[in-house]
Design a protein around this motif. Structure first.
Motif, short mmCIF file in Angstrom:
data_model
loop_
_atom_site.label_atom_id
_atom_site.label_comp_id
_atom_site.label_asym_id
_atom_site.label_seq_id
_atom_site.Cartn_x
_atom_site.Cartn_y
_atom_site.Cartn_z
N UNK A 143 0.81 -1.22 0.00
CA UNK A 143 0.00 0.00 0.00
C UNK A 143 0.85 1.27 0.00
N UNK A 144 2.17 1.11 0.06
CA UNK A 144 3.05 2.26 0.09
C UNK A 144 3.08 2.97 1.43
N UNK A 145 2.82 2.20 2.51
CA UNK A 145 2.74 2.77 3.85
C UNK A 145 3.87 2.26 4.73
N UNK A 146 3.94 2.77 5.95
CA UNK A 146 4.97 2.39 6.91
C UNK A 146 4.81 0.91 7.28
N UNK A 147 5.80 0.05 7.00
CA UNK A 147 5.67 -1.37 7.28
C UNK A 147 6.09 -1.79 8.68
N UNK A 148 6.46 -0.83 9.55
CA UNK A 148 6.92 -1.16 10.90
C UNK A 148 5.71 -1.43 11.80
N UNK A 149 5.27 -2.66 11.82
CA UNK A 149 4.06 -3.04 12.53
C UNK A 149 4.18 -2.78 14.03
N UNK A 150 5.32 -3.10 14.60
CA UNK A 150 5.53 -2.94 16.03
C UNK A 150 5.37 -1.48 16.45
N UNK A 151 6.00 -0.58 15.73
CA UNK A 151 5.91 0.84 16.07
C UNK A 151 4.50 1.38 15.88
N UNK A 152 3.85 0.96 14.81
CA UNK A 152 2.48 1.41 14.57
C UNK A 152 1.55 0.95 15.69
N UNK A 153 1.71 -0.32 16.10
CA UNK A 153 0.85 -0.86 17.15
C UNK A 153 1.04 -0.12 18.47
N UNK A 154 2.28 0.32 18.74
CA UNK A 154 2.53 1.08 19.97
C UNK A 154 1.75 2.40 20.00
#
Length: 399
Positions: free
Chosen positions: A174-185
């Protein structure tokens, strides 16, 4: 409650013990085989399941082993006061505290049609519950965070966690930030991260969000991104991913699921399959569901072609064989030429009789009809289409 008359145990227990299974619907066939083949009588299985799933899947394999059961899908007048007492101690009591007892019961019982979970939603939040969901979703201004909630929410609807690596690939697509851990925080209360697994709020919450507040075009793009995240695996995909991941993938490409999510929009549903037609040309499950989607929209010639290719891609799948046989019957039922119709039915009959004789019924999902039922119904429908009063094959009886 499922009482095991024979269960193989390790270590040997002197007394009866209990085995709890949260949802039995996904393991009915395996559990049935275990109960039939085991060696001890000390285990008692306790589980729960949606009544529809139990009636359409569970009974066939497990009914003979059931020693007792209890329907707790609805609450009655006697349940209301104890539930309200618990809500007063542990729940949101602000609004209810202003109501007399009879109106509290009305909130809990009548508005929710005596369904416990919805009753609690109605009694503690009332009309404001949907507004809370809308407010939560509207407050997410980061595109990456919003997409993560949607992706993980698709897994939540199937009662399994989403996996970090797959989510990361979908976000990258989707062209978005792939850092799942940081996003979830950044999404405390909406998304929970634990050891690479991502979960969201309750399934009911997510389903309301999808149905009421997420634009269909946006959800379509989310689904396409999630399906693409599975394209890195060798085919058949089912053999190369975990069970929980397969539950998600199966849901994402399932024809009935997509029709429901996309509100029966033919163009949107078929566009998902068209997006991966080349990439998944050797993926049997995907092609089978593509064929079933085409069938559901009365595109029967195209459906037959997709199911035929699906069998070539995954010839050992009884589910695909069943779907293809049923499609031959569908075509026979619309064929005016008796010779062609009989030939199509004969091919289907051979396959369905073989599947029935082999007792291959687990996970057949060609709209939930077992081989012998498909054959019996198809037999009658073909005769009716051809205005025939005689059996299709006098020498072969359907048993």
């Amino acid at each position: 409650m499922l009482e095991a008359t024979t269960i193989l145990t390790q270590g040997g227990n002197d007394k009866p013990y209990y085995v709890f299974i949260e949802r039995v619907g996904g393991v009915t066939f395996e559990l049935s085989e275990l109960l039939k083949s085991s060696k001890s009588s000390k285990a008692i299985f306790i589980s729960s399941e949606n009544l529809k799933i139990w009636n359409t899947r569970g009974k066939f394999h497990l009914e003979e082993h059931v020693s007792s059961s209890l329907d707790v899908s609805q609450i009655n007048d006697l349940d209301a006061e104890p539930i309200l007492d618990k809500l007063k101690l542990h729940g949101n009591w602000t609004r209810l505290s202003k109501l007399p007892l009879n109106k509290r019961k009305l909130e809990l019982l009548k508005k929710a049609k005596k369904q416990l979970l919805i009753g609690l939603i109605e009694s503690t939040s009332g009309e404001g519950y949907n507004k809370i969901i809308q407010r939560d979703f509207g407050s997410i201004t980061c595109d990456s965070e919003k997409a993560l909630l949607m992706l993980a929410g698709l897994a939540t609807t199937q009662r399994v966690p989403a996996h970090e690596a797959t989510l990361s690939r979908a976000l990258s697509f989707l062209g978005l930030n792939p850092n799942v851990y940081k996003l979830a925080q950044m999404m405390d209360g909406l998304v929970h991260y634990s050891n690479g697994n991502v979960t969201t709020r309750h399934r009911i919450y997510i389903e309301k969000l999808f149905n009421l507040f997420v634009p269909q075009e946006y959800l379509l793009n989310i689904i396409i991104a999630y399906v693409d995240a599975f394209s890195v695996y060798d085919f058949p995909i089912v053999r190369n991913i975990s069970k929980s991941e397969f539950t998600i993938y199966k849901h994402l490409v399932n024809a009935k699921s997509l029709k429901r999510i996309m509100q029966n929009d033919k163009e949107r549903v078929l566009s998902i399959y068209e997006s991966f037609e080349k990439a998944f040309e050797n993926e049997g499950l995907f092609l089978m569901q593509y064929g079933l989607a085409l069938r559901s929209f009365d595109e029967n010639e195209a459906a037959y072609e997709k199911l035929r290719i699906a069998q070539q891609a995954f010839p050992e799948s009884p589910q695909i064989e069943h779907a293809l046989a049923l499609q031959r019957i569908v075509l026979a039922c619309s064929e005016s030429d008796e010779t062609i119709a009989m030939a199509l039915f004969s091919e289907a009959e051979t396959v369905l009789n073989r599947l029935h004789s082999a007792n291959i019924t687990a996970d057949i999902d060609s709209y939930d009809r077992y081989p012998i039922i498909t054959l019996s119904e198809g037999h009658v429908q073909v005769l009716d289409n051809l205005n025939m009063n005689r059996p299709v094959f006098a020498r072969d009886s359907i048993t």
